[in-house]
Design a protein around this motif. Structure first.
Motif, PDB file in Angstrom:
ATOM      1  N   GLN A   7      42.075   0.381  26.201  1.00  0.00           N
ATOM      2  CA  GLN A   7      40.734   0.863  25.916  1.00  0.00           C
ATOM      3  C   GLN A   7      40.401   2.024  26.847  1.00  0.00           C
ATOM      4  O   GLN A   7      40.899   2.105  27.975  1.00  0.00           O
ATOM      5  CB  GLN A   7      39.709  -0.248  26.065  1.00  0.00           C
ATOM      6  N   GLN A  35      44.606   5.100  24.163  1.00  0.00           N
ATOM      7  CA  GLN A  35      44.407   4.259  22.981  1.00  0.00           C
ATOM      8  C   GLN A  35      45.686   4.080  22.167  1.00  0.00           C
ATOM      9  O   GLN A  35      45.881   3.045  21.528  1.00  0.00           O
ATOM     10  CB  GLN A  35      43.309   4.847  22.107  1.00  0.00           C
ATOM     11  N   ASP A  68      36.325   4.211  22.983  1.00  0.00           N
ATOM     12  CA  ASP A  68      35.764   2.862  23.010  1.00  0.00           C
ATOM     13  C   ASP A  68      34.379   2.869  23.641  1.00  0.00           C
ATOM     14  O   ASP A  68      33.501   2.094  23.244  1.00  0.00           O
ATOM     15  CB  ASP A  68      36.694   1.928  23.790  1.00  0.00           C
TER      16      ASP A  68
END
Length: 254
Positions: free
Chosen positions: A213, A208, A231
Motif C-alpha cells: 500500500q 502497488q 491508497d
C-alpha cells in the motif's frame, strides 16, 4: 482513497501508545518527501544554458529536452546497463548542451544540483514525524546515489533503520528491485509494510505493483494523472501520521 484533514499531533500522540498500527515497517522516499526536491535549482541551470546557446530557445524548451534525454537513459538503466544518477545527469545534460549549441560544460553546470543532493532543505515536519515513529522499522528507499543521500542524512541528523538506494540493487523505482530488497531485509510480506513518497509513478505505482500500500505525499497539490489510484493521499507528514494511526483503529492489529 482517503484524503484526511490534519489532526493535531497532540491528539494523535495522546492515544499513540494505546493502539498498534497494522503496518510493521514503513518505507520512505527521500527527496520530495523528507527533504525538498531540486525544483528551485534547475532553472538556474536552464538560464545559464540559454545565455550561452547559439540558437534561440526558452528555458522551458531546455528543461523539456533535458528531461526527455534524462528519462530515455534512466528508463533503460538497470542490471548490466545500470548507471548512477550522477552519470545520467551529466550525460543527458551534455546531450542538451549539444542540442542547443551551448558553450557550457555539463560537469560544471550540474554541480549546483549535486550540491543540493548532498545538502537539501529539510521539510519542517520531517524530524518530528520520524521521532514519533521510533520503534517501527523505517527504511529510506531512494533513486539518488548512495554517497549523496548518505551525506544528506548525516547533514540533517536523520535517523532511520536502513537506507537503500538504486545503487544497491542496480535498478530504479518504479521497477520492483528496490522494493523487493527492502521487503527481503525487513523480512515481512508486502501487505505488512506501507510506502510513502511524492512520486505517483516511482513511489505509488512502484509499490502497488508488489502489493504494497502507498501514501501519495502530495505536498504541491498536484492533480493525479489518469490511471493512478493511491491508497491514501496526504499533503504533509502530519496527515501521514494520522493515516498510520487510524490504520491501527480501523483494521486488525497485529
Amino acid at each position: 482513497m482517503f484524503i484526511l484533514q490534519s489532526l493535531s499531533l497532540e491528539w494523535i500522540l495522546s492515544d499513540w501508545m494505546c493502539e498498534v498500527v497494522r503496518y510493521k515497517a514503513i518505507f520512505l522516499d527521500f527527496y520530495g518527501t523528507l527533504v525538498h526536491e531540486d525544483d528551485d535549482i534547475l532553472p538556474v541551470i536552464y538560464e545559464k544554458i540559454q545565455q550561452s546557446a547559439s540558437i534561440p530557445c526558452s528555458q522551458r524548451e531546455i528543461g523539456s529536452f533535458w528531461w526527455k534525454s534524462f528519462s530515455s537513459i534512466f528508463s533503460s538503466s538497470y542490471g548490466d546497463t545500470f548507471q548512477t544518477q550522477r552519470w545520467i545527469g551529466i550525460e543527458s545534460l551534455r546531450k542538451t548542451l549539444e542540442h542547443f549549441q551551448s558553450s557550457g560544460t555539463a560537469e560544471e553546470l550540474i554541480q549546483v544540483q549535486f550540491d543540493h543532493w548532498k545538502r537539501p532543505i529539510l521539510y519542517s515536519d520531517t524530524l518530528s514525524f520520524l521521532e514519533q515513529l521510533q520503534g517501527i522499522p523505517l527504511y529510506i528507499l531512494s533513486n539518488i546515489d548512495t554517497s549523496d543521500i548518505a551525506e544528506a542524512v548525516r547533514y540533517h541528523g536523520i535517523q532511520v533503520d536502513e537506507i537503500l538506494t538504486s545503487e544497491d540493487v542496480r535498478s530504479y523505482k518504479p521497477r520492483p528491485e528496490l522494493f523487493q530488497e527492502a521487503i527481503r531485509r525487513v523480512n515481512l510480506q508486502p501487505h505488512e509494510v506501507i510506502h510513502i513518497g511524492d512520486s505517483i509513478i516511482s513511489d505509488v505505482s512502484g509499490a502497488q505493483q508488489l502489493g504494497i500500500q502507498a501514501i501519495w505525499l502530495n505536498r504541491l497539490n498536484k492533480q493525479p494523472p489518469d490511471g493512478y489510484q493511491p491508497d491514501y493521499i496526504s499533503s504533509n507528514l502530519d496527515e501521514v501520521l494520522s493515516i498510520l494511526y487510524k490504520s491501527g483503529i480501523e483494521r486488525e492489529s497485529f
